[in-house]
Enzyme design. Structure first.
Site, PDB file in Angstrom:
ATOM      1  N   ASN A 148       0.795  -1.217   0.000  1.00 24.21           N
ATOM      2  CA  ASN A 148       0.000   0.000   0.000  1.00 24.21           C
ATOM      3  C   ASN A 148       0.837   1.282   0.000  1.00 24.21           C
ATOM      4  OD1 ASN A 148       0.521  -1.168   2.684  1.00 24.21           O
ATOM      5  ND2 ASN A 148      -0.376   0.723   3.465  1.00 24.21           N
ATOM      6  N   CYS A 166      -4.265   4.388   7.909  1.00 21.05           N
ATOM      7  CA  CYS A 166      -4.429   3.713   9.195  1.00 21.05           C
ATOM      8  C   CYS A 166      -3.265   3.999  10.134  1.00 21.05           C
ATOM      9  CB  CYS A 166      -4.561   2.207   8.979  1.00 21.05           C
ATOM     10  SG  CYS A 166      -5.965   1.754   7.953  1.00 21.05           S
ATOM     11  N   SER A 189     -11.623  -5.165   0.221  1.00 27.93           N
ATOM     12  CA  SER A 189     -12.392  -4.074   0.811  1.00 27.93           C
ATOM     13  C   SER A 189     -13.055  -3.255  -0.279  1.00 27.93           C
ATOM     14  CB  SER A 189     -11.473  -3.185   1.649  1.00 27.93           C
ATOM     15  OG  SER A 189     -12.193  -2.141   2.265  1.00 27.93           O
ATOM     16  N   THR A 209     -25.641  -9.439  11.658  1.00 26.54           N
ATOM     17  CA  THR A 209     -26.671  -9.251  10.627  1.00 26.54           C
ATOM     18  C   THR A 209     -26.023  -8.797   9.320  1.00 26.54           C
ATOM     19  OG1 THR A 209     -28.288  -8.660  12.320  1.00 26.54           O
ATOM     20  CG2 THR A 209     -28.807  -8.055  10.048  1.00 26.54           C
ATOM     21  N   HIS A 232     -14.351  -0.111  -0.223  1.00 25.47           N
ATOM     22  CA  HIS A 232     -14.126   1.333  -0.354  1.00 25.47           C
ATOM     23  C   HIS A 232     -12.842   1.671  -1.099  1.00 25.47           C
ATOM     24  CE1 HIS A 232     -10.999   2.512   2.712  1.00 25.47           C
ATOM     25  NE2 HIS A 232     -11.288   1.308   3.181  1.00 25.47           N
TER      26      HIS A 232
END
Length: 425
Positions: free
Chosen positions: A186, A373, A240, A276, A242
């Protein structure tokens, strides 16, 4: 960082007025953050992608129409379940695997954690081997496992940011339970040899219990063709939404085979990921995959276009006095195929990365100094693992691109970087 504070002290005139006023103490002029981000000047795609509004709106409408709990047994629940399973099958097909091997999670971090923490179900204690250039989701979690009697080991990269199959084999033994190497780094964009590593692990452990091999594909999806899912030796992978213009809060875990997991709950997602189900996220992820994923074996005009633009961008950066590319080998034309064209790490001598970031931000240009992050941390563990000198690490900036990036936008970025470097040198 000490170097950044020293720079501010020695160059007070650069920060006396204008949009950067008070930036050195962490505050911005009132109203500055209200300035809209220009998509053409957004170069932090590795942190998050600009959402595809049409896909998100369509997915939201579908999820509002099928608003019942997908795990309910009544008609409304069955309708929502059917929509969820359709999204699952679509994701599997686009990734080249079976739908039943796709599990929806809350994002890349959870998709990394589930297979890693599964080793806690095993009666034997051993070690986990994580590449030193992994995302904090794996690197930090592996360190926490020391509290459970699991030894974390770091697999060192070479100076160019690549983890070799030999490096992996040198770091594992008969007590290794789990191995993780990301597909695309990354920060540097280095494409790791996942197939070679998987084959080497299969060969080494052909008559013994083989450690699970996990691949973090968060920065690979929508950036390069992913052709190793389903390969012998690749047991799991994380994705992921996004990062490919989808919503935050939805991820995918690919599991080649079902396994006993550590975290427990209501048993949704066949017991692999309780909670859920996020129907909206699953629907949006499937459609973003369809729009942005690069399929193995098929040429993509957009991907080839980006390769050329990035090559020209790197040449432009290297023409700036005091600028260097990390790793230096990426400046060589023959090495471009080993890196994702969507991420470039550069360093500007005598200018702290935070200063470059803020100077560009004042021009309406968004970049970063590394993983979002880890943006609040002074250390740069990935660059440290590569042996990048401290001064060069502190002066580095990450430029990352995406589907909406334009050649004109990249030229505007290059011109702005040149202006900043000229002002500070």
């Amino acid at each position: 960082a000490a170097g950044q504070k020293k720079f501010f002290k020695q160059n007070p005139s650069h920060f006396a007025k204008g949009p950067l006023r008070n930036c050195n103490n962490g505050s911005l002029r009132q109203g500055y953050l209200k300035m809209p981000v220009n998509p053409n000047l957004y170069f932090d795609w590795a942190a998050t992608a600009i959402p595809d509004q049409d896909i998100l709106e369509a997915a939201l409408k579908k999820s509002l129409d099928s608003w019942a709990n997908p795990s309910s047994l009544h008609a409304g629940g069955k309708e929502a379940r059917a929509a969820l399973e359709k999204a699952r099958e679509k994701c599997g097909k686009l990734l080249g695997v079976q739908g039943k091997q796709i599990y929806f999670t809350s994002g890349g971090t959870e998709s990394d954690h589930i297979p890693l923490l599964a080793i806690l179900n095993r009666p034997e204690k051993g070690n986990v081997a994580i590449s030193a250039i992994e995302h904090p989701a794996l690197r930090e979690m592996a360190n926490e496992l020391k509290k459970c009697g699991i030894e974390p080991r770091l697999i060192p990269p070479d100076k160019n940011g690549f983890v070799t199959a030999k490096g992996v084999l040198d770091s594992v033994d008969e007590n290794t339970l789990f191995v993780s190497v990301m597909a695309v780094n990354n920060e540097t964009g280095a494409i790791q040899p996942v197939k070679e590593i998987a084959a080497a692990l299969v060969q080494k452990y052909q008559k013994k219990r083989r450690p699970r091999f996990h691949v973090d594909c968060v920065q690979a999806l929508g950036k390069i063709p992913i052709d190793f899912l389903g390969e012998e030796g690749v047991d799991s992978a994380a994705f992921s939404a996004h990062k490919i213009c989808g919503p935050r809060g939805i991820g995918i875990l690919y599991l080649k085979n079902e396994e006993e997991i550590f975290l427990r709950g209501g048993g949704q997602e066949k017991g692999i990921r309780s909670g859920t189900e996020n129907l909206f996220g699953a629907l949006a992820f499937a459609d973003c995959l369809e729009r942005h994923a690069f399929l193995p074996g098929k040429t993509s005009p957009r991907l080839e276009e980006q390769k050329k633009w990035t090559e020209d961008f790197i040449k432009g950066l290297l023409s700036i006095k005091g600028a260097s590319i990390i790793p230096a080998s990426r400046g060589l034309p023959e090495s471009q195929s080993n890196f994702s064209p969507w991420v470039v790490q550069a360093s500007f001598k005598n200018i702290p990365g935070q200063v470059t970031l803020r100077a560009l931000d004042a021009k309406g240009i968004c970049v970063s100094t590394g993983s979002a992050c880890s943006s609040k941390k002074a250390s740069r563990p990935i660059l440290e693992a590569m042996g990048v000198p401290a001064e060069e690490r502190e002066s580095s900036v990450r430029f990352s691109f995406g589907p909406k990036t334009t050649q004109a936008g990249m030229q505007a970025l290059l011109d702005a970087v040149k202006e900043v470097c000229s002002a500070f040198n």
